[in-house]
Design a protein around this motif. Structure first.
Motif, PDB file in Angstrom:
ATOM      1  N   PHE A 158       7.335  67.048 -27.984  1.00 57.24           N
ATOM      2  CA  PHE A 158       6.040  67.664 -27.698  1.00 57.24           C
ATOM      3  C   PHE A 158       6.224  69.141 -27.310  1.00 57.24           C
ATOM      4  CE2 PHE A 158       3.020  69.006 -24.378  1.00 57.24           C
ATOM      5  CZ  PHE A 158       1.827  68.918 -25.076  1.00 57.24           C
ATOM      6  N   GLY A 159       5.571  70.021 -28.044  1.00 60.80           N
ATOM      7  CA  GLY A 159       5.613  71.449 -27.697  1.00 60.80           C
ATOM      8  C   GLY A 159       6.900  72.149 -28.094  1.00 60.80           C
ATOM      9  N   SER A 160       7.893  71.397 -28.591  1.00 59.35           N
ATOM     10  CA  SER A 160       9.115  72.056 -29.058  1.00 59.35           C
ATOM     11  C   SER A 160       9.189  71.922 -30.585  1.00 59.35           C
ATOM     12  CB  SER A 160      10.361  71.476 -28.363  1.00 59.35           C
ATOM     13  OG  SER A 160      10.397  70.059 -28.516  1.00 59.35           O
TER      14      SER A 160
ATOM     15  N   ALA B 164      -4.732  68.380 -27.904  1.00 64.62           N
ATOM     16  CA  ALA B 164      -5.482  68.711 -26.679  1.00 64.62           C
ATOM     17  C   ALA B 164      -4.523  69.010 -25.531  1.00 64.62           C
ATOM     18  CB  ALA B 164      -6.423  67.565 -26.315  1.00 64.62           C
ATOM     19  N   TYR B 165      -3.436  68.223 -25.390  1.00 63.89           N
ATOM     20  CA  TYR B 165      -2.460  68.476 -24.321  1.00 63.89           C
ATOM     21  C   TYR B 165      -1.751  69.814 -24.560  1.00 63.89           C
ATOM     22  CZ  TYR B 165      -2.559  64.115 -21.644  1.00 63.89           C
ATOM     23  OH  TYR B 165      -2.922  63.091 -20.812  1.00 63.89           O
ATOM     24  N   TYR B 166      -1.449  70.090 -25.836  1.00 68.04           N
ATOM     25  CA  TYR B 166      -0.751  71.348 -26.143  1.00 68.04           C
ATOM     26  C   TYR B 166      -1.606  72.544 -25.729  1.00 68.04           C
ATOM     27  CZ  TYR B 166       1.937  74.855 -28.617  1.00 68.04           C
ATOM     28  OH  TYR B 166       2.700  75.964 -28.924  1.00 68.04           O
TER      29      TYR B 166
ATOM     30  N   PRO C 283       0.998  72.643 -32.893  1.00 66.26           N
ATOM     31  CA  PRO C 283      -0.105  72.646 -33.865  1.00 66.26           C
ATOM     32  C   PRO C 283       0.217  73.426 -35.144  1.00 66.26           C
ATOM     33  CG  PRO C 283      -0.971  72.985 -31.673  1.00 66.26           C
ATOM     34  CD  PRO C 283       0.531  73.038 -31.548  1.00 66.26           C
ATOM     35  N   SER C 284       1.046  74.486 -35.056  1.00 65.12           N
ATOM     36  CA  SER C 284       1.338  75.222 -36.292  1.00 65.12           C
ATOM     37  C   SER C 284       2.434  74.543 -37.104  1.00 65.12           C
ATOM     38  CB  SER C 284       1.730  76.659 -35.975  1.00 65.12           C
ATOM     39  OG  SER C 284       2.813  76.646 -35.080  1.00 65.12           O
ATOM     40  N   SER C 285       3.156  73.627 -36.487  1.00 69.68           N
ATOM     41  CA  SER C 285       4.189  72.899 -37.223  1.00 69.68           C
ATOM     42  C   SER C 285       4.217  71.446 -36.728  1.00 69.68           C
ATOM     43  CB  SER C 285       5.527  73.599 -36.979  1.00 69.68           C
ATOM     44  OG  SER C 285       6.551  72.897 -37.572  1.00 69.68           O
ATOM     45  N   PRO C 286       3.184  70.682 -37.079  1.00 74.93           N
ATOM     46  CA  PRO C 286       3.063  69.328 -36.523  1.00 74.93           C
ATOM     47  C   PRO C 286       4.039  68.340 -37.156  1.00 74.93           C
ATOM     48  CG  PRO C 286       1.239  69.794 -38.030  1.00 74.93           C
ATOM     49  CD  PRO C 286       2.080  71.022 -37.984  1.00 74.93           C
TER      50      PRO C 286
ATOM     51  N   MET D 205      -0.987  65.843 -33.490  1.00 76.62           N
ATOM     52  CA  MET D 205      -0.903  67.256 -33.148  1.00 76.62           C
ATOM     53  C   MET D 205      -1.779  68.100 -34.068  1.00 76.62           C
ATOM     54  SD  MET D 205       0.410  69.283 -30.990  1.00 76.62           S
ATOM     55  CE  MET D 205       1.959  69.058 -30.125  1.00 76.62           C
ATOM     56  N   VAL D 206      -2.335  67.486 -35.122  1.00 76.38           N
ATOM     57  CA  VAL D 206      -3.003  68.296 -36.145  1.00 76.38           C
ATOM     58  C   VAL D 206      -4.438  68.640 -35.771  1.00 76.38           C
ATOM     59  CG1 VAL D 206      -3.761  68.362 -38.533  1.00 76.38           C
ATOM     60  CG2 VAL D 206      -1.531  67.410 -37.966  1.00 76.38           C
ATOM     61  N   SER D 207      -5.250  67.597 -35.607  1.00 78.21           N
ATOM     62  CA  SER D 207      -6.681  67.862 -35.447  1.00 78.21           C
ATOM     63  C   SER D 207      -7.020  68.222 -34.004  1.00 78.21           C
ATOM     64  CB  SER D 207      -7.431  66.603 -35.907  1.00 78.21           C
ATOM     65  OG  SER D 207      -8.398  66.249 -35.002  1.00 78.21           O
ATOM     66  N   ASP D 208      -8.120  68.945 -33.817  1.00 79.03           N
ATOM     67  CA  ASP D 208      -8.593  69.284 -32.478  1.00 79.03           C
ATOM     68  C   ASP D 208      -8.846  68.030 -31.651  1.00 79.03           C
ATOM     69  OD1 ASP D 208      -8.568  71.901 -32.894  1.00 79.03           O
ATOM     70  OD2 ASP D 208     -10.742  72.207 -32.922  1.00 79.03           O
ATOM     71  N   GLU D 209      -9.163  66.940 -32.330  1.00 79.59           N
ATOM     72  CA  GLU D 209      -9.458  65.692 -31.628  1.00 79.59           C
ATOM     73  C   GLU D 209      -8.201  64.907 -31.275  1.00 79.59           C
ATOM     74  OE1 GLU D 209     -12.275  63.395 -33.891  1.00 79.59           O
ATOM     75  OE2 GLU D 209     -13.573  65.117 -34.133  1.00 79.59           O
TER      76      GLU D 209
END
Ligand code: SF4
Ligand code: SF4
Length: 372
Positions: A343-345, A366-368, A349-352, A357-361
């Motif tokens: 997560f986050g590494s 959301a956590y990112y 969102p730009s490299s899911p 991690m892709v959609s806003d939903e």
């Protein structure tokens, strides 16, 4: 001319004083809860609101949010994403779909990658744009990869209605419309996540009506409040759930009264029913096969059903997630995005790496944005 702005319309639903008052009431009343309240917000829109407005932090420790499978992009299994990719690669095909779908990784590629390699993939702003694309390209097969919960299904049905009325016959429909109540039942039946209250989705409930959740009360003694998307809506819904718990009388209540009724939008339900039928079973990412949990085209429209017309080239074997991705556990309410090692590494969102991690939903998205 009116000076009314958008802010005037939503301000009272984001009013800090109302939020503070609700937080105080919840803290005071929740002290008397006999057991911790584990609330699943089934809808990704609510996950987003909870994270964006810090609602978790406003609540006492005995109320916990469990994020549910409420994002249609997140719950699509990889083999269905691969369908979209294979269809887009076909000669003479234009693949039209939701913008979010374009970045979701399939087993080997994504729509974004095949588009960069020359495939004709069109992100849609509106479902009815499919009609325009089909009319402008009469010699092409336009495949509409339709995805969404009950919220967007009426739009697919309306597209079919318009296309047939106007004699447009070069649209093929790949139906990935999923239903909300069946996974709620599956989550309760599994008992793994130990949910004892639900916040019902807003948009979905506008279509299907609050009555669709009565089974959660009848069968599992679990309260449900259909909540709006704004932070005051969510806080008020939590207070309603706390009060139901304290009274010991679970029921289905509607907080989002400005748009939801008990019966829902009957006209939209009829329109869906005209073109679509319930599948016997559908495989959900993370939740596996759930009976009667998705829709398909009715048999009489088989000649426009992309799954039938292109059956020869569509892979059907189930495909597992990336081995580091725990989207499946998150969608079942068994883990939080921050439990994921990448997560986050490796996953952003730009490299899911995974769909959440892709959609806003998506919960990871959301956590990112709000909880790193
Ligand atoms: S479509 Fe709307 S109601 Fe349904 S899951 Fe997404 S945000 Fe929630
Ligand atoms: S952070 Fe990425 S890899 Fe991890 S669970 Fe979420 S989507 Fe999957």
């Amino acid at each position: 001319m009116s000076d009314l702005t958008l802010k005037d319309l939503y301000f009272k639903f984001r009013d800090p004083t109302a939020m503070k008052t609700l937080a105080e009431l919840i803290r005071k009343e929740a002290k008397d809860l006999k057991e911790p309240m584990r609330v699943m917000e089934i809808c990704g829109g609510h996950t987003h609101t909870i994270m964006k407005y810090g609602i978790k932090q406003l609540l006492p420790d005995n109320i916990e949010f469990i994020h549910g499978p409420g994002c249609p992009v997140c719950v699509m299994p990889k083999e269905r994403i691969d369908h979209a990719i294979e269809l887009a690669k076909q000669e003479g095909v234009i693949l039209a779909t939701l913008g979010d779908m374009i970045r979701v990784p399939g087993s080997k590629s994504s729509l974004a990658k095949v588009r960069a390699e020359g495939a004709d993939v069109r992100p849609l702003h509106s479902t009815l744009d499919v009609l325009k694309i089909a009319k402008e390209n009469p010699d092409k097969k336009v495949v509409f990869f339709a995805i969404g919960f009950e919220t967007t299904t009426p739009m697919t049905a309306a597209l079919m209605e318009r296309a047939f009325k106007e004699g447009v016959k070069n649209i093929y429909y790949h139906i990935n419309h999923v239903l909300v109540p069946p996974p709620m039942r599956a989550i309760m039946d599994s008992g793994e996540a130990k949910i004892n209250a639900f916040i019902g989705p807003s948009h979905v409930s506008v279509i299907i009506g609050a009555k669709s959740y009565q089974f959660l009360v009848d069968r599992y003694n679990t309260p449900v409040v259909v909540a709006g998307f704004e932070p005051v809506d969510v806080m008020e819904s939590i207070l309603m759930l706390v009060r139901q718990k304290l009274k010991g009388e679970p029921k289905v209540e509607i907080q989002y009264k400005r748009a939801t009724t008990w019966d829902g939008n009957v006209l939209a339900q009829k329109m869906i029913d005209k073109y679509m039928d319930v599948r016997d079973s559908f495989r959900w990412r993370g939740l596996g096969d759930i009976p009667k949990s998705a829709l398909k085209l009715r048999e009489e429209y088989a000649e426009f059903d992309a799954e039938k017309v292109f059956a020869d080239i569509l892979p059907n074997e189930p495909i597992d997630d990336h081995k580091l991705c725990i989207c499946g556990q998150i969608l079942r309410g068994l883990a939080k995005p921050t439990d994921c090692k990448v997560f986050g590494s490796a996953c952003t969102p730009s490299s899911p790496l995974g769909s959440c991690m892709v959609s806003d939903e998506g919960a990871c998205n959301a956590y990112y944005r709000y909880a790193r």
